[in-house]
Design a protein around this motif. Structure first.
Motif, PDB file in Angstrom:
ATOM      1  N   GLY A  51      -4.618   8.204 -12.754  1.00 26.27           N
ATOM      2  CA  GLY A  51      -5.554   7.678 -11.756  1.00 26.27           C
ATOM      3  C   GLY A  51      -4.854   6.797 -10.736  1.00 26.27           C
ATOM      4  O   GLY A  51      -5.503   6.117  -9.948  1.00 26.27           O
ATOM      5  N   GLY A  52      -3.537   6.774 -10.766  1.00 32.34           N
ATOM      6  CA  GLY A  52      -2.786   5.977  -9.787  1.00 32.34           C
ATOM      7  C   GLY A  52      -2.398   4.581 -10.261  1.00 32.34           C
ATOM      8  O   GLY A  52      -1.706   3.854  -9.547  1.00 32.34           O
ATOM      9  N   ASP A  65      15.387   4.685 -19.661  1.00 29.66           N
ATOM     10  CA  ASP A  65      15.738   4.814 -21.075  1.00 29.66           C
ATOM     11  C   ASP A  65      14.813   5.838 -21.756  1.00 29.66           C
ATOM     12  O   ASP A  65      13.618   5.592 -21.876  1.00 29.66           O
ATOM     13  CB  ASP A  65      15.606   3.431 -21.739  1.00 29.66           C
ATOM     14  CG  ASP A  65      16.239   3.403 -23.106  1.00 29.66           C
ATOM     15  OD1 ASP A  65      16.837   4.417 -23.523  1.00 29.66           O
ATOM     16  OD2 ASP A  65      16.144   2.351 -23.768  1.00 29.66           O
TER      17      ASP A  65
HETATM   18  N1  ACO Z   1       1.212  15.301 -17.992  1.00 31.79           N
HETATM   19  C1  ACO Z   1       2.119  15.496 -17.018  1.00 31.79           C
HETATM   20  N2  ACO Z   1       2.392  14.582 -16.046  1.00 31.79           N
HETATM   21  C2  ACO Z   1       1.739  13.409 -16.107  1.00 31.79           C
HETATM   22  C3  ACO Z   1       0.799  13.116 -17.123  1.00 31.79           C
HETATM   23  C4  ACO Z   1       0.534  14.141 -18.076  1.00 31.79           C
HETATM   24  N3  ACO Z   1      -0.372  13.991 -19.059  1.00 31.79           N
HETATM   25  N4  ACO Z   1       0.315  11.882 -16.933  1.00 31.79           N
HETATM   26  C5  ACO Z   1       0.922  11.391 -15.823  1.00 31.79           C
HETATM   27  N5  ACO Z   1       1.792  12.300 -15.322  1.00 31.79           N
HETATM   28  C6  ACO Z   1       2.614  12.179 -14.103  1.00 31.79           C
HETATM   29  C7  ACO Z   1       2.231  13.301 -13.134  1.00 31.79           C
HETATM   30  O1  ACO Z   1       3.267  13.449 -12.192  1.00 31.79           O
HETATM   31  C8  ACO Z   1       1.002  12.716 -12.483  1.00 31.79           C
HETATM   32  O2  ACO Z   1       0.650  13.347 -11.285  1.00 31.79           O
HETATM   33  P1  ACO Z   1      -0.461  14.558 -11.349  1.00 31.79           P
HETATM   34  O3  ACO Z   1      -1.644  14.003 -12.081  1.00 31.79           O
HETATM   35  O4  ACO Z   1      -0.728  14.868  -9.910  1.00 31.79           O
HETATM   36  O5  ACO Z   1       0.215  15.677 -12.104  1.00 31.79           O
HETATM   37  C9  ACO Z   1       1.442  11.295 -12.241  1.00 31.79           C
HETATM   38  O6  ACO Z   1       2.258  10.949 -13.397  1.00 31.79           O
HETATM   39  C10 ACO Z   1       0.271  10.362 -12.121  1.00 31.79           C
HETATM   40  O7  ACO Z   1       0.685   9.145 -11.556  1.00 31.79           O
HETATM   41  P2  ACO Z   1      -0.120   7.811 -11.915  1.00 31.79           P
HETATM   42  O8  ACO Z   1      -1.574   8.097 -12.027  1.00 31.79           O
HETATM   43  O9  ACO Z   1       0.327   6.763 -10.964  1.00 31.79           O
HETATM   44  O10 ACO Z   1       0.519   7.513 -13.347  1.00 31.79           O
HETATM   45  P3  ACO Z   1      -0.194   7.020 -14.702  1.00 31.79           P
HETATM   46  O11 ACO Z   1      -1.189   5.955 -14.418  1.00 31.79           O
HETATM   47  O12 ACO Z   1      -0.631   8.196 -15.514  1.00 31.79           O
HETATM   48  O13 ACO Z   1       1.069   6.341 -15.440  1.00 31.79           O
HETATM   49  C11 ACO Z   1       2.636   6.892 -17.208  1.00 31.79           C
HETATM   50  C12 ACO Z   1       2.231   7.092 -15.724  1.00 31.79           C
HETATM   51  C13 ACO Z   1       2.976   5.416 -17.427  1.00 31.79           C
HETATM   52  C14 ACO Z   1       3.861   7.762 -17.508  1.00 31.79           C
HETATM   53  C15 ACO Z   1       1.419   7.277 -18.102  1.00 31.79           C
HETATM   54  O14 ACO Z   1       1.108   8.623 -17.889  1.00 31.79           O
HETATM   55  C16 ACO Z   1       1.629   7.036 -19.579  1.00 31.79           C
HETATM   56  O15 ACO Z   1       1.418   5.939 -20.080  1.00 31.79           O
HETATM   57  N6  ACO Z   1       2.028   8.074 -20.337  1.00 31.79           N
HETATM   58  C17 ACO Z   1       2.177   7.983 -21.776  1.00 31.79           C
HETATM   59  C18 ACO Z   1       3.327   7.088 -22.182  1.00 31.79           C
HETATM   60  C19 ACO Z   1       4.641   7.528 -21.587  1.00 31.79           C
HETATM   61  O16 ACO Z   1       5.019   8.697 -21.617  1.00 31.79           O
HETATM   62  N7  ACO Z   1       5.373   6.532 -21.023  1.00 31.79           N
HETATM   63  C20 ACO Z   1       6.729   6.700 -20.488  1.00 31.79           C
HETATM   64  C21 ACO Z   1       7.672   6.627 -21.639  1.00 31.79           C
HETATM   65  S1  ACO Z   1       9.387   6.648 -21.222  1.00 31.79           S
HETATM   66  C22 ACO Z   1       9.775   5.075 -20.812  1.00 31.79           C
HETATM   67  O17 ACO Z   1       8.976   4.221 -20.840  1.00 31.79           O
HETATM   68  C23 ACO Z   1      11.178   4.703 -20.390  1.00 31.79           C
END
Ligand code: ACO
Length: 196
Positions: free
Chosen positions: A132-133, A156
């Motif tokens: 959701g951004g 990482d």
């Molecule tokens: N599948 C694929 N891409 C995804 C997904 C998903 N389920 N969720 C987010 N994204 C990516 C995509 O590029 C997406 O764009 P799209 O919806 O047009 O495809 C974009 O992120 C969305 O951007 P935001 O809404 O700004 O991001 P969000 O609020 O979802 O936060 C985050 C991103 C932190 C990665 C979140 O999805 C999350 O918490 N995921 C689970 C935990 C995780 O994987 N954290 C990263 C671990 S690695 C590390 O921390 C070093």
């Protein structure tokens, strides 16, 4: 979302607060008693969000705990809240960053020691609010606050979701292969190269 038995509003006078090894919100002003109360509540918030992040990434133990932050020298956690939700407010996300001295391969495959490399260490937005951004919002706040650019960040062990996030928001796709768990994008070494 992460709800707590206490009202989070005093800890979150701003939507995003940052916390370092003293375990206090950067906005904190108070006496010793208030300080103890705030640290104990903040520890609970960090431990809970760290746990949720680990579960979300399928890790068997959290990368982020209050105890680890307390022992760290150069790590910062950014926490995103929604204080208008419910009676006590909720915490919706966590972003932990730090700087690390790393041995890295450059684009020609030469080993370089890079001191104080900006590193993305843990990143989580609650499942109910992902895509959701909010992740972009929290990440941009951190970039401005640290004066970092995405291409200069090492990540990482990024998840697929985070790799997608970098691709979508920053057009970063091509990585420079490394021997450790960090991911670097092409362009990471550019400034040094142009300076000779
Ligand atoms: N599948 C694929 N891409 C995804 C997904 C998903 N389920 N969720 C987010 N994204 C990516 C995509 O590029 C997406 O764009 P799209 O919806 O047009 O495809 C974009 O992120 C969305 O951007 P935001 O809404 O700004 O991001 P969000 O609020 O979802 O936060 C985050 C991103 C932190 C990665 C979140 O999805 C999350 O918490 N995921 C689970 C935990 C995780 O994987 N954290 C990263 C671990 S690695 C590390 O921390 C070093």
């Amino acid at each position: 979302m992460a709800e707590f038995r206490f009202d989070i509003k005093p800890l979150f006078p701003l939507e995003i607060i940052k916390v370092t090894s003293n375990l206090l919100p950067h906005t904190f002003r108070g006496d010793r008693r208030q300080c103890l109360d705030a640290t104990s509540k903040m520890s609970e918030v960090i431990d809970r969000l760290g746990q949720l992040s680990a579960v979300s990434q399928g890790l068997n133990k959290p990368v982020t705990t209050a105890q680890r932050l307390r022992m760290s020298e150069n790590q910062t956690i950014y926490l995103l809240s929604d204080t208008s939700y419910g009676a006590n407010g909720v915490v919706m996300g966590l972003l932990k960053v730090g700087t690390k001295d790393l041995y890295l391969f450059d684009e020609q495959g030469r080993t370089r020691k890079v001191e104080q490399t900006p590193s993305i260490l843990d990143f989580y937005i609650h499942e109910s609010r992902q895509r959701g951004g909010l992740g972009k919002h929290l990440f941009e706040y951190m970039l401005t606050d640290q004066n970092w650019t995405p291409v200069k960040c090492s990540i990482d062990r990024p998840s697929e979701k985070l790799l997608n996030f970098f691709k979508k928001h920053y057009g970063l796709v091509r990585t420079i292969p490394q021997a450790n768990n960090f991911v670097l994008y092409e362009g990471f070494f550019d400034e040094e190269a142009s300076m000779g």
